[in-house]
Design a protein around this motif. Sequence first.
Motif, PDB file in Angstrom:
ATOM      1  N   LEU A  32     -62.210 -91.572  58.111  1.00 25.95           N
ATOM      2  CA  LEU A  32     -61.136 -92.519  57.802  1.00 25.95           C
ATOM      3  C   LEU A  32     -59.767 -91.867  57.943  1.00 25.95           C
ATOM      4  N   ALA A  33     -59.644 -90.641  57.478  1.00 25.59           N
ATOM      5  CA  ALA A  33     -58.356 -89.942  57.566  1.00 25.59           C
ATOM      6  C   ALA A  33     -57.944 -89.770  59.030  1.00 25.59           C
ATOM      7  N   ILE A  34     -58.887 -89.379  59.868  1.00 24.78           N
ATOM      8  CA  ILE A  34     -58.585 -89.183  61.292  1.00 24.78           C
ATOM      9  C   ILE A  34     -58.210 -90.515  61.934  1.00 24.78           C
ATOM     10  N   LEU A  35     -58.991 -91.553  61.654  1.00 27.90           N
ATOM     11  CA  LEU A  35     -58.669 -92.870  62.212  1.00 27.90           C
ATOM     12  C   LEU A  35     -57.291 -93.332  61.753  1.00 27.90           C
ATOM     13  N   SER A  36     -56.993 -93.091  60.485  1.00 27.00           N
ATOM     14  CA  SER A  36     -55.701 -93.487  59.930  1.00 27.00           C
ATOM     15  C   SER A  36     -54.556 -92.761  60.636  1.00 27.00           C
ATOM     16  N   LEU A  37     -54.706 -91.465  60.828  1.00 26.74           N
ATOM     17  CA  LEU A  37     -53.655 -90.702  61.510  1.00 26.74           C
ATOM     18  C   LEU A  37     -53.493 -91.147  62.958  1.00 26.74           C
ATOM     19  N   LEU A  38     -54.597 -91.464  63.602  1.00 29.70           N
ATOM     20  CA  LEU A  38     -54.523 -91.909  64.991  1.00 29.70           C
ATOM     21  C   LEU A  38     -53.949 -93.318  65.105  1.00 29.70           C
ATOM     22  N   SER A  39     -53.993 -94.081  64.024  1.00 29.29           N
ATOM     23  CA  SER A  39     -53.387 -95.421  64.061  1.00 29.29           C
ATOM     24  C   SER A  39     -51.866 -95.315  64.170  1.00 29.29           C
ATOM     25  N   GLU A  40     -51.324 -94.149  63.836  1.00 27.01           N
ATOM     26  CA  GLU A  40     -49.882 -93.914  63.930  1.00 27.01           C
ATOM     27  C   GLU A  40     -49.470 -93.479  65.328  1.00 27.01           C
ATOM     28  N   GLY A  41     -50.446 -93.138  66.166  1.00 24.56           N
ATOM     29  CA  GLY A  41     -50.163 -92.726  67.532  1.00 24.56           C
ATOM     30  C   GLY A  41     -51.129 -91.652  67.986  1.00 24.56           C
ATOM     31  N   PRO A  42     -51.210 -91.413  69.297  1.00 26.92           N
ATOM     32  CA  PRO A  42     -52.130 -90.408  69.849  1.00 26.92           C
ATOM     33  C   PRO A  42     -51.798 -89.004  69.345  1.00 26.92           C
ATOM     34  N   LYS A  43     -52.858 -88.224  69.133  1.00 28.05           N
ATOM     35  CA  LYS A  43     -52.687 -86.847  68.655  1.00 28.05           C
ATOM     36  C   LYS A  43     -53.828 -85.993  69.197  1.00 28.05           C
ATOM     37  N   HIS A  44     -53.570 -84.713  69.347  1.00 28.11           N
ATOM     38  CA  HIS A  44     -54.657 -83.792  69.671  1.00 28.11           C
ATOM     39  C   HIS A  44     -55.189 -83.203  68.366  1.00 28.11           C
ATOM     40  N   GLY A  45     -56.305 -82.524  68.457  1.00 25.91           N
ATOM     41  CA  GLY A  45     -56.999 -82.034  67.263  1.00 25.91           C
ATOM     42  C   GLY A  45     -56.145 -81.167  66.362  1.00 25.91           C
ATOM     43  N   TYR A  46     -55.397 -80.246  66.960  1.00 24.11           N
ATOM     44  CA  TYR A  46     -54.559 -79.359  66.156  1.00 24.11           C
ATOM     45  C   TYR A  46     -53.501 -80.159  65.391  1.00 24.11           C
ATOM     46  N   SER A  86     -51.409 -82.361  79.394  1.00 22.76           N
ATOM     47  CA  SER A  86     -50.875 -80.991  79.331  1.00 22.76           C
ATOM     48  C   SER A  86     -51.948 -79.995  78.897  1.00 22.76           C
ATOM     49  N   GLY A  87     -53.148 -80.158  79.419  1.00 22.79           N
ATOM     50  CA  GLY A  87     -54.228 -79.219  79.129  1.00 22.79           C
ATOM     51  C   GLY A  87     -54.897 -79.409  77.781  1.00 22.79           C
ATOM     52  N   ARG A  88     -54.589 -80.471  77.058  1.00 21.37           N
ATOM     53  CA  ARG A  88     -55.191 -80.733  75.740  1.00 21.37           C
ATOM     54  C   ARG A  88     -55.841 -82.100  75.729  1.00 21.37           C
ATOM     55  N   ARG A  89     -56.908 -82.204  74.949  1.00 18.10           N
ATOM     56  CA  ARG A  89     -57.532 -83.508  74.747  1.00 18.10           C
ATOM     57  C   ARG A  89     -56.727 -84.247  73.677  1.00 18.10           C
ATOM     58  N   VAL A  90     -56.155 -85.347  74.069  1.00 17.60           N
ATOM     59  CA  VAL A  90     -55.367 -86.171  73.153  1.00 17.60           C
ATOM     60  C   VAL A  90     -56.184 -87.418  72.851  1.00 17.60           C
ATOM     61  N   TYR A  91     -56.308 -87.706  71.562  1.00 17.64           N
ATOM     62  CA  TYR A  91     -57.144 -88.812  71.104  1.00 17.64           C
ATOM     63  C   TYR A  91     -56.269 -89.985  70.703  1.00 17.64           C
ATOM     64  N   GLN A  92     -56.792 -91.184  70.996  1.00 12.09           N
ATOM     65  CA  GLN A  92     -56.111 -92.374  70.521  1.00 12.09           C
ATOM     66  C   GLN A  92     -57.147 -93.376  70.039  1.00 12.09           C
ATOM     67  N   LEU A  93     -56.706 -94.199  69.132  1.00 16.51           N
ATOM     68  CA  LEU A  93     -57.568 -95.195  68.508  1.00 16.51           C
ATOM     69  C   LEU A  93     -57.893 -96.302  69.504  1.00 16.51           C
ATOM     70  N   THR A  94     -59.144 -96.741  69.496  1.00 14.75           N
ATOM     71  CA  THR A  94     -59.540 -97.900  70.289  1.00 14.75           C
ATOM     72  C   THR A  94     -59.509 -99.131  69.384  1.00 14.75           C
ATOM     73  N   GLU A  95     -59.725-100.283  69.979  1.00 19.20           N
ATOM     74  CA  GLU A  95     -59.782-101.518  69.185  1.00 19.20           C
ATOM     75  C   GLU A  95     -60.917-101.437  68.165  1.00 19.20           C
ATOM     76  N   GLU A  96     -62.047-100.859  68.565  1.00 18.31           N
ATOM     77  CA  GLU A  96     -63.185-100.695  67.640  1.00 18.31           C
ATOM     78  C   GLU A  96     -62.798 -99.760  66.485  1.00 18.31           C
ATOM     79  N   GLY A  97     -62.046 -98.722  66.782  1.00 17.02           N
ATOM     80  CA  GLY A  97     -61.580 -97.808  65.743  1.00 17.02           C
ATOM     81  C   GLY A  97     -60.624 -98.490  64.781  1.00 17.02           C
ATOM     82  N   ARG A  98     -59.775 -99.349  65.324  1.00 17.30           N
ATOM     83  CA  ARG A  98     -58.836-100.108  64.488  1.00 17.30           C
ATOM     84  C   ARG A  98     -59.595-101.040  63.532  1.00 17.30           C
ATOM     85  N   LYS A  99     -60.635-101.681  64.048  1.00 15.12           N
ATOM     86  CA  LYS A  99     -61.461-102.572  63.215  1.00 15.12           C
ATOM     87  C   LYS A  99     -62.149-101.777  62.108  1.00 15.12           C
TER      88      LYS A  99
END
Length: 169
Positions: A32-46, A86-99
């Motif tokens: 939930l914390a990760i999904l919540s942070l990604l709801s604010e915008g794309p981020k990489h793991g670090y 830029s050489g990093r995996r950047v994650y973003q929330l999908t519609e399923e993640g938002r639900k």
Amino acid sequence: MSKQWWGSWGAYPWAGMAFGRQRFFEAGELRLAILSLLSEGPKHGYQLMKEMQERSGGAYRASAGSVYPTLQQLEDEGMVRAEMQSGRRVYQLTEEGRKELERDPIGVRRIWERAERCEDWGQYMGPETFSILPSVSTLVRASMRAAGRVGTDRVRDILDRTRRELEQL
């Protein structure tokens, strides 16, 4: 003692550390914390790890061993998608993640309220201060036993006097 207070440590998030509780997140809360942070915008793991640490004032330090497997699981479940930037995996929330995130708004709020309560404590927690936790724990137990025998007023007076002495150091 109610399970809710004991499990969340109420207004005293540091108490869990003093009494041996090692986990910041309850089962399923890291997701939930990760999904919540990604709801604010794309981020990489670090970035996710750093933001969780900052929001908890350093009381919680996410490890790559917990964040990256959780991200992989979320990606496998279609909750997030990753792309290379830029050489990093950047994650973003999908519609399923938002639900998924919208299914437990109370859980999300509970996570960030706990982090906020820890924020002030994080500045005091470090390797040099962890060594006194057993003494603090012993003091708390002795205080509670004494309060049961002689009442809270006398114990509170002693603790207030001790606090003032420590603040003068």
